[in-house]
Write an enzyme that holds these catalytic residues in place. Sequence first.
Site, PDB file in Angstrom:
ATOM      1  N   HIS A   7      57.541  26.300  42.220  1.00  9.87           N
ATOM      2  CA  HIS A   7      57.197  26.494  40.804  1.00  9.87           C
ATOM      3  C   HIS A   7      56.572  25.236  40.235  1.00  9.87           C
ATOM      4  O   HIS A   7      56.668  24.155  40.822  1.00  9.87           O
ATOM      5  CB  HIS A   7      58.417  26.894  39.965  1.00  9.87           C
ATOM      6  CG  HIS A   7      59.543  25.893  39.953  1.00  9.87           C
ATOM      7  ND1 HIS A   7      60.554  25.894  40.886  1.00  9.87           N
ATOM      8  CD2 HIS A   7      59.821  24.852  39.122  1.00  9.87           C
ATOM      9  CE1 HIS A   7      61.399  24.911  40.628  1.00  9.87           C
ATOM     10  NE2 HIS A   7      60.979  24.249  39.568  1.00  9.87           N
ATOM     11  N   HIS A  79      57.228  18.820  36.087  1.00 13.50           N
ATOM     12  CA  HIS A  79      57.354  18.573  37.526  1.00 13.50           C
ATOM     13  C   HIS A  79      56.765  19.723  38.323  1.00 13.50           C
ATOM     14  O   HIS A  79      56.519  20.806  37.783  1.00 13.50           O
ATOM     15  CB  HIS A  79      58.809  18.318  37.944  1.00 13.50           C
ATOM     16  CG  HIS A  79      59.757  19.475  37.756  1.00 13.50           C
ATOM     17  ND1 HIS A  79      60.483  19.668  36.609  1.00 13.50           N
ATOM     18  CD2 HIS A  79      60.094  20.488  38.580  1.00 13.50           C
ATOM     19  CE1 HIS A  79      61.237  20.752  36.745  1.00 13.50           C
ATOM     20  NE2 HIS A  79      61.019  21.278  37.923  1.00 13.50           N
ATOM     21  N   GLU A 130      60.086  17.869  42.587  1.00 10.80           N
ATOM     22  CA  GLU A 130      61.380  18.465  42.951  1.00 10.80           C
ATOM     23  C   GLU A 130      61.228  19.057  44.343  1.00 10.80           C
ATOM     24  O   GLU A 130      60.231  19.733  44.637  1.00 10.80           O
ATOM     25  CB  GLU A 130      61.737  19.571  41.936  1.00 10.80           C
ATOM     26  CG  GLU A 130      63.043  20.289  42.242  1.00 10.80           C
ATOM     27  CD  GLU A 130      63.375  21.374  41.201  1.00 10.80           C
ATOM     28  OE1 GLU A 130      62.457  21.820  40.483  1.00 10.80           O
ATOM     29  OE2 GLU A 130      64.553  21.756  41.128  1.00 10.80           O
TER      30      GLU A 130
HETATM   31 CO    CO Z   1      62.228  22.830  38.752  1.00 17.19          CO
END
Ligand code: CO
Length: 134
Positions: A7, A79, A130
Site C-alpha cells: 500500500h 509511507h 514500511e
Molecule cells: Co502502512
Amino acid sequence: MIGRLNHIAIAVPDLDAATATYRDTLGGAVSQPLDQPDHGVTVVFVDLPNTRIELLHPLGDGSPIANFLERNPAGGIHHVCYEVADLIAARDRLSAEGARVLGDGKPRIGAHGNRVLFLHPKDFYGTLIELEEV
Ligand code: CO
C-alpha cells in the site's frame, strides 16, 4: 528481497473530504473509516486492482502522523509499504547494509495483523518505508 507494493499511505487533514475525493472525483472503491487506536490513526482503504491506498488521519493524542500533518498541513504521502517473505531476514540484511530500522528493531503487529518494521526515510531518498511480512 522486496516484493509487491502492499500500500501507499497518505496522511490527510480531513478524512471525510479525502474519502469523497477518492470516491467521487477519482471513482475509487473506498471503505468505511476504521479506527485503529493501537496505531493512533483512523484509516480509509481505497482498493485498486494492483494495490491499495490508505488515507490516514490522526486518532487520539500522540498520533504518529500528527507531526507529519503539522509539517505538511495539506497532507502528503506518508509511507510506502513493500511486502517481504521473511521480516527478520530482511531486517538483518538491511542492518548489515547500514540502513536504519526505526524503533527498537523488533517487529510490531501492523494495521493488517501482519508483522511490520519501518526504515529510516533518510536512508531511502526521503521516503519512509514500511516492510510487511506477507
Ligand atoms: Co502502512
